[in-house]
Every structure is written in C-alpha cells, then in structure tokens.
Design a protein around this motif. Structure first.
Motif, PDB file in Angstrom:
ATOM      1  N   GLU A   1       0.825  -1.203   0.000  1.00  0.00           N
ATOM      2  CA  GLU A   1       0.000   0.000   0.000  1.00  0.00           C
ATOM      3  C   GLU A   1       0.863   1.259   0.000  1.00  0.00           C
ATOM      4  OE1 GLU A   1      -2.637  -0.179   3.301  1.00  0.00           O
ATOM      5  OE2 GLU A   1      -3.957  -1.665   2.385  1.00  0.00           O
ATOM      6  N   VAL A   2       2.064   1.125   0.518  1.00  0.00           N
ATOM      7  CA  VAL A   2       2.980   2.268   0.541  1.00  0.00           C
ATOM      8  C   VAL A   2       3.635   2.444  -0.828  1.00  0.00           C
ATOM      9  CG1 VAL A   2       5.023   3.258   1.642  1.00  0.00           C
ATOM     10  CG2 VAL A   2       3.401   1.902   2.995  1.00  0.00           C
ATOM     11  N   ARG A   3       4.209   1.359  -1.355  1.00  0.00           N
ATOM     12  CA  ARG A   3       4.812   1.406  -2.692  1.00  0.00           C
ATOM     13  C   ARG A   3       4.887  -0.013  -3.242  1.00  0.00           C
ATOM     14  NH1 ARG A   3      10.456   4.308  -3.148  1.00  0.00           N
ATOM     15  NH2 ARG A   3       9.125   6.013  -2.409  1.00  0.00           N
ATOM     16  N   ASP A   4       4.265  -0.207  -4.364  1.00  0.00           N
ATOM     17  CA  ASP A   4       4.146  -1.561  -4.924  1.00  0.00           C
ATOM     18  C   ASP A   4       5.204  -1.791  -6.003  1.00  0.00           C
ATOM     19  OD1 ASP A   4       3.343  -4.048  -5.632  1.00  0.00           O
ATOM     20  OD2 ASP A   4       1.549  -3.414  -6.709  1.00  0.00           O
ATOM     21  N   THR A   5       6.461  -1.904  -5.564  1.00  0.00           N
ATOM     22  CA  THR A   5       7.538  -2.232  -6.495  1.00  0.00           C
ATOM     23  C   THR A   5       8.434  -3.285  -5.849  1.00  0.00           C
ATOM     24  OG1 THR A   5       9.106  -0.562  -5.663  1.00  0.00           O
ATOM     25  CG2 THR A   5       7.549   0.136  -7.380  1.00  0.00           C
ATOM     26  N   PRO A   6       9.009  -4.191  -6.659  1.00  0.00           N
ATOM     27  CA  PRO A   6       9.924  -5.196  -6.092  1.00  0.00           C
ATOM     28  C   PRO A   6      11.110  -4.557  -5.385  1.00  0.00           C
ATOM     29  CG  PRO A   6       9.279  -5.794  -8.332  1.00  0.00           C
ATOM     30  CD  PRO A   6       8.777  -4.395  -8.107  1.00  0.00           C
ATOM     31  N   GLU A   7      11.578  -3.420  -5.896  1.00  0.00           N
ATOM     32  CA  GLU A   7      12.741  -2.758  -5.282  1.00  0.00           C
ATOM     33  C   GLU A   7      12.406  -2.283  -3.867  1.00  0.00           C
ATOM     34  OE1 GLU A   7      12.979  -2.830  -9.586  1.00  0.00           O
ATOM     35  OE2 GLU A   7      11.456  -1.972  -8.237  1.00  0.00           O
ATOM     36  N   PHE A   8      11.244  -1.659  -3.708  1.00  0.00           N
ATOM     37  CA  PHE A   8      10.850  -1.162  -2.395  1.00  0.00           C
ATOM     38  C   PHE A   8      10.620  -2.312  -1.419  1.00  0.00           C
ATOM     39  CE2 PHE A   8       7.348  -0.157   0.553  1.00  0.00           C
ATOM     40  CZ  PHE A   8       7.951   0.855   1.281  1.00  0.00           C
ATOM     41  N   LEU A   9       9.872  -3.321  -1.866  1.00  0.00           N
ATOM     42  CA  LEU A   9       9.600  -4.454  -0.981  1.00  0.00           C
ATOM     43  C   LEU A   9      10.892  -5.162  -0.588  1.00  0.00           C
ATOM     44  CD1 LEU A   9       6.455  -5.935  -2.772  1.00  0.00           C
ATOM     45  CD2 LEU A   9       6.522  -4.561  -0.702  1.00  0.00           C
ATOM     46  N   GLY A  10      11.803  -5.340  -1.560  1.00  0.00           N
ATOM     47  CA  GLY A  10      13.076  -5.979  -1.250  1.00  0.00           C
ATOM     48  C   GLY A  10      13.885  -5.170  -0.245  1.00  0.00           C
ATOM     49  N   LYS A  11      13.853  -3.852  -0.404  1.00  0.00           N
ATOM     50  CA  LYS A  11      14.589  -2.970   0.504  1.00  0.00           C
ATOM     51  C   LYS A  11      14.017  -3.053   1.919  1.00  0.00           C
ATOM     52  CE  LYS A  11      16.021   1.902   0.955  1.00  0.00           C
ATOM     53  NZ  LYS A  11      15.301   2.286   2.192  1.00  0.00           N
ATOM     54  N   MET A  12      12.688  -3.046   2.041  1.00  0.00           N
ATOM     55  CA  MET A  12      12.054  -3.125   3.356  1.00  0.00           C
ATOM     56  C   MET A  12      12.358  -4.453   4.040  1.00  0.00           C
ATOM     57  SD  MET A  12      10.512  -0.278   4.044  1.00  0.00           S
ATOM     58  CE  MET A  12      12.003   0.402   3.316  1.00  0.00           C
ATOM     59  N   ILE A  13      12.321  -5.549   3.268  1.00  0.00           N
ATOM     60  CA  ILE A  13      12.629  -6.857   3.847  1.00  0.00           C
ATOM     61  C   ILE A  13      14.091  -6.914   4.286  1.00  0.00           C
ATOM     62  CG2 ILE A  13      12.845  -9.324   3.344  1.00  0.00           C
ATOM     63  CD1 ILE A  13      10.392  -9.043   1.541  1.00  0.00           C
ATOM     64  N   ALA A  14      14.990  -6.389   3.464  1.00  0.00           N
ATOM     65  CA  ALA A  14      16.418  -6.407   3.807  1.00  0.00           C
ATOM     66  C   ALA A  14      16.687  -5.588   5.057  1.00  0.00           C
ATOM     67  CB  ALA A  14      17.240  -5.879   2.626  1.00  0.00           C
ATOM     68  N   GLU A  15      16.095  -4.395   5.144  1.00  0.00           N
ATOM     69  CA  GLU A  15      16.322  -3.548   6.315  1.00  0.00           C
ATOM     70  C   GLU A  15      15.695  -4.167   7.561  1.00  0.00           C
ATOM     71  OE1 GLU A  15      14.867   0.326   5.385  1.00  0.00           O
ATOM     72  OE2 GLU A  15      16.565   0.813   4.061  1.00  0.00           O
ATOM     73  N   GLY A  16      14.496  -4.736   7.411  1.00  0.00           N
ATOM     74  CA  GLY A  16      13.853  -5.376   8.548  1.00  0.00           C
ATOM     75  C   GLY A  16      14.617  -6.598   9.025  1.00  0.00           C
ATOM     76  N   THR A  17      15.140  -7.370   8.083  1.00  0.00           N
ATOM     77  CA  THR A  17      15.950  -8.534   8.438  1.00  0.00           C
ATOM     78  C   THR A  17      17.196  -8.120   9.213  1.00  0.00           C
ATOM     79  OG1 THR A  17      15.182  -9.807   6.518  1.00  0.00           O
ATOM     80  CG2 THR A  17      17.281 -10.461   7.494  1.00  0.00           C
ATOM     81  N   ALA A  18      17.838  -7.051   8.770  1.00  0.00           N
ATOM     82  CA  ALA A  18      19.025  -6.557   9.472  1.00  0.00           C
ATOM     83  C   ALA A  18      18.664  -6.104  10.887  1.00  0.00           C
ATOM     84  CB  ALA A  18      19.659  -5.407   8.691  1.00  0.00           C
ATOM     85  N   ASP A  19      17.498  -5.471  11.038  1.00  0.00           N
ATOM     86  CA  ASP A  19      17.048  -5.044  12.368  1.00  0.00           C
ATOM     87  C   ASP A  19      16.795  -6.248  13.268  1.00  0.00           C
ATOM     88  OD1 ASP A  19      17.203  -2.350  11.815  1.00  0.00           O
ATOM     89  OD2 ASP A  19      15.080  -2.152  11.275  1.00  0.00           O
ATOM     90  N   ILE A  20      16.141  -7.281  12.720  1.00  0.00           N
ATOM     91  CA  ILE A  20      15.883  -8.482  13.518  1.00  0.00           C
ATOM     92  C   ILE A  20      17.193  -9.111  13.974  1.00  0.00           C
ATOM     93  CG2 ILE A  20      15.039 -10.863  13.394  1.00  0.00           C
ATOM     94  CD1 ILE A  20      12.731  -9.853  11.681  1.00  0.00           C
TER      95      ILE A  20
END
Length: 211
Positions: free
Chosen positions: A101-120
C-alpha cells in the motif's frame, strides 16, 4: 530508542507549546499498563503495530473528520495485487500487502525486507545477550523492539515469542533461560530463512515482469 522512550519524546515536544499538534503513539506494547501510561500523557491516541492504512484512516477520521480520512484512503489505493507471497509457516503474507500500500515495487519491498531482516538480526543479538545475563529489564526492552519490527514484516512466530518475553518476570526468566534461548534461536533462524525466500520470490517476479 535506547536511552529515551516515546513518552519522554512526547513530553519534551509538548513542553512550552500552547497548541500542540495531535500526536499518536505507535507501539508494539499492547499491555494495559502501557495503555494507561500513554493515555495519561494526553496524546490523541495509540496506534498499535503493525501499522496499517485502516488504522491511520481511523486516526485521521477521529481528528479531522471523514472527509480527511477519505482523502487518505484515496491516496492509498493501489491496483489489484500481482504479488503472491510464498506461503511460509513463519510469515503472515498480509504484512507484505500492507507494505504494498505504501509502494508496490519489487525494489521497495526488497529494501524493506532487507532492512527489517538486518534489524531483527541486530535486536536478536542484543536480546540473546540480555537473556544469557538474565537481565529482565533489558530483555523487556529488546523484546519490545523485536516485536515491533517482526510485526512490520509479518514474522508472526518471532513476534509472538517477543510478546511473551516482554511480560516475563525475573524468576520465570531464570528458571526457563535455556528454553527461552533455544526458542529464540529456532524462531529467528527459521523466520529469517522464510524472509530470505520471500525476498528471492519478489526479486524473481520483478525480473520476470521487467522481461
């Protein structure tokens, strides 16, 4: 935040202001004690993680009326989903749809998953140290942070484990330390593997669509 919490930030913001803007706390802590504490500070309300557009629309509607909420809803509209997250036991795919809903692009979703994974991974390391030291205050603090980032990515198993650690007492922590450490290790490792598989799937779909 390590040395200051959201309540302190809000109190600092309100200090000396006659007309403070409506402010909402965003937290993963759903305990009654925290709810009472935040309510006593006079903020507009609390939004519990994971943050969704429905929750944001409700907050805007409560402060500015239905017309403002409708404008938020219109701005959040996206085409029908083309992404189908792989079904993984440790993940809730609806969290990825919220990110879409924020941004529907593979680049954005990949970036969010990568940053969230690093935070975890970072929080997991700090939480593991706190568990082994039986430092219940640090366990509560790191578990709160872990629950928030896990919910934002749909890592529901880790979020549930973190929720339990947020409420654990000193005696229970000491008596069950080995089980807690083992549960954390298993849940985090398998959830990170699931997130990596999801990121790979998103990247593959993005490449296919580009071709």
């Amino acid at each position: 935040m390590h040395d200051i919490d959201g309540a302190s930030v809000y109190e600092t913001y309100r200090f000396g202001r006659l007309n403070a803007a409506p402010t909402y706390f965003v937290t993963a802590d759903t305990s009654a004690l925290t709810a009472r504490r935040l309510a006593s500070l006079g903020a507009a309300g609390v939004i519990y993680k994971p943050v969704t557009f429905d929750k944001l629309r409700g907050a805007v509607s409560g402060q500015f009326g239905e017309d403002a909420a409708a404008r938020v809803e219109a701005a959040s509209q996206r085409p029908a989903p083309c992404l189908r997250p792989i079904p993984v036991e440790y993940l809730d795919p609806s969290a990825i749809e919220t990110l879409r809903e924020v941004r529907d692009t593979p680049e954005f979703l990949g970036k969010m998953i990568a940053e969230g994974t690093a935070d975890i991974e970072r929080i997991d390391q700090a939480l593991s140290i706190a568990l082994l030291a039986c430092d219940v205050t640090a366990v509560h603090r790191q578990a709160h942070a872990l629950r928030g980032v896990s919910l934002s990515l749909g890592a529901v198993r880790v979020a549930a484990l973190a929720d339990r650690l947020m409420k654990i007492g000193q005696r229970e922590l000491e008596d069950t330390i080995d089980d807690r450490v083992a549960d954390l290790r298993k849940s985090v490792d398998l959830s990170l593997a699931a997130l990596q598989a999801l990121a790979d799937s998103i990247r593959t779909q993005g490449t296919a669509h580009a071709g």
